[in-house]
Design a protein around this motif. Structure first.
Motif, short mmCIF file in Angstrom:
data_model
loop_
_atom_site.label_atom_id
_atom_site.label_comp_id
_atom_site.label_asym_id
_atom_site.label_seq_id
_atom_site.Cartn_x
_atom_site.Cartn_y
_atom_site.Cartn_z
N ALA A 1 23.60 29.21 42.63
CA ALA A 1 22.33 29.31 41.91
C ALA A 1 22.51 29.17 40.40
O ALA A 1 21.67 28.57 39.73
CB ALA A 1 21.65 30.63 42.24
N GLN B 1 23.75 22.44 30.65
CA GLN B 1 23.22 21.74 31.81
C GLN B 1 21.78 21.29 31.54
O GLN B 1 20.96 22.06 31.06
CB GLN B 1 23.28 22.62 33.06
CG GLN B 1 22.98 21.85 34.33
CD GLN B 1 23.32 22.65 35.59
OE1 GLN B 1 23.40 23.86 35.56
NE2 GLN B 1 23.50 21.94 36.69
N GLU C 1 15.68 22.32 41.64
CA GLU C 1 16.34 21.93 42.89
C GLU C 1 17.58 21.06 42.62
O GLU C 1 18.21 20.57 43.55
CB GLU C 1 15.36 21.14 43.77
CG GLU C 1 14.15 21.94 44.22
CD GLU C 1 14.52 23.03 45.20
OE1 GLU C 1 15.34 22.79 46.09
OE2 GLU C 1 13.98 24.15 45.05
N SER C 2 17.91 20.86 41.35
CA SER C 2 18.96 19.91 40.98
C SER C 2 20.29 20.59 40.70
O SER C 2 20.35 21.59 39.98
CB SER C 2 18.53 19.12 39.75
OG SER C 2 17.35 18.40 40.01
N THR C 3 21.35 20.00 41.24
CA THR C 3 22.72 20.42 40.93
C THR C 3 23.44 19.26 40.28
O THR C 3 22.96 18.12 40.29
CB THR C 3 23.49 20.82 42.21
OG1 THR C 3 23.67 19.64 43.03
CG2 THR C 3 22.77 21.91 42.99
N TRP D 1 24.35 27.26 38.83
CA TRP D 1 24.58 25.86 38.46
C TRP D 1 23.48 24.96 39.03
O TRP D 1 23.67 23.75 39.15
CB TRP D 1 25.96 25.40 38.93
CG TRP D 1 27.06 26.18 38.30
CD1 TRP D 1 27.84 27.12 38.89
CD2 TRP D 1 27.48 26.11 36.94
NE1 TRP D 1 28.73 27.64 37.98
CE2 TRP D 1 28.53 27.03 36.77
CE3 TRP D 1 27.08 25.36 35.83
CZ2 TRP D 1 29.19 27.23 35.55
CZ3 TRP D 1 27.73 25.56 34.62
CH2 TRP D 1 28.77 26.47 34.49
N THR D 2 22.35 25.55 39.36
CA THR D 2 21.22 24.80 39.91
C THR D 2 20.04 24.95 38.96
O THR D 2 19.69 26.05 38.56
CB THR D 2 20.84 25.34 41.30
OG1 THR D 2 22.00 25.25 42.16
CG2 THR D 2 19.70 24.56 41.91
N GLY E 1 20.07 18.45 36.34
CA GLY E 1 21.26 18.98 37.00
C GLY E 1 22.55 18.50 36.39
O GLY E 1 23.60 19.08 36.60
N SER F 1 24.04 16.67 42.94
CA SER F 1 22.85 15.86 43.30
C SER F 1 22.56 14.86 42.19
O SER F 1 22.12 13.74 42.46
CB SER F 1 21.63 16.75 43.58
OG SER F 1 21.17 17.42 42.43
N TYR F 2 22.84 15.24 40.93
CA TYR F 2 22.70 14.28 39.82
C TYR F 2 23.65 13.10 40.03
O TYR F 2 23.25 11.94 39.88
CB TYR F 2 22.99 14.97 38.48
CG TYR F 2 23.16 13.98 37.36
CD1 TYR F 2 22.06 13.44 36.70
CD2 TYR F 2 24.43 13.54 36.97
CE1 TYR F 2 22.22 12.50 35.69
CE2 TYR F 2 24.60 12.61 35.96
CZ TYR F 2 23.50 12.09 35.33
OH TYR F 2 23.65 11.14 34.34
N PHE G 1 27.50 24.49 43.66
CA PHE G 1 26.22 24.56 44.37
C PHE G 1 25.54 25.91 44.19
O PHE G 1 24.43 26.12 44.67
CB PHE G 1 26.42 24.31 45.88
CG PHE G 1 26.88 22.93 46.20
CD1 PHE G 1 26.01 21.85 46.16
CD2 PHE G 1 28.21 22.69 46.56
CE1 PHE G 1 26.44 20.57 46.46
CE2 PHE G 1 28.64 21.41 46.86
CZ PHE G 1 27.76 20.35 46.81
#
Length: 185
Positions: free
Chosen positions: A101, A62, A107-109, A103-104, A66, A112-113, A99
């Protein structure tokens, strides 16, 4: 299923040539797309013995935005929508939460990417390409719906996405503009 289990690389991933720990080909190293697709296939077949090691390997892939890249190394283009979407689907297929922690990044997941990289026309562009394309865009809607392959979701006539689902709708509308008279894209 046995073939897939037997080609599982020692690092936790799978590679596109399906050769376990291939040292003869320097380009044949584990990649996110193969790993995600194999995880979904194994999980659909009820085989979960490789989930932990594959998810641990995926977590190392990752990026800070994100998203996920296809393959680390000198030829990497960074995160891309295709790879990110497939990894989201694999996380969901294994019973995980994209979503969570783990995989975050900051602040990006991954989700969100995907939402941040959607083009104004609703499509998605693979890094290095000039504009959105149907292949890249077609990978994303199922991930935004949190639906791994094989997809078991159905939508009835009159389905209306909520405001949060506008990325999905935009992707599908973009793909509709790419459809040819014979139905192909």
């Amino acid at each position: 299923v046995t073939f897939l289990v037997n080609t599982h690389d020692s690092d936790g991933g799978w590679d596109y040539e399906d050769v376990k720990d291939d040292i003869a080909n320097p380009y044949d190293t584990s990649d996110t797309n193969s790993t995600a697709m194999v995880l979904m296939a194994l999980d659909a077949a009820g085989k979960h013995t490789r989930d932990a090691s594959a998810l641990a390997w995926l977590a190392t892939q990752q990026d800070s935005d994100g998203g996920f890249q296809y393959q680390a190394g000198p030829y990497s283009l960074g995160s891309d929508p295709d790879s990110t979407a497939l990894v989201v689907q694999a996380i969901v297929a294994t019973g995980g939460d994209p979503f969570a922690a783990g995989w975050t990044v900051g602040e990006s997941t991954a989700l969100s990417y995907l939402e941040a990289t959607q083009d104004a026309d609703g499509g998605y562009t693979f890094p290095g390409n000039a504009s959105a394309d149907p292949f890249t865009t077609s990978e994303v809607p199922a991930a935004l719906l949190l639906q791994p392959y094989p997809i078991r979701a159905t939508f009835r006539s009159g389905f209306t996405p909520t405001a949060d689902d506008q990325s999905i709708l935009g992707s599908l509308l973009y793909l509709q503009t790419q459809q040819q008279p014979d139905g192909s894209i």
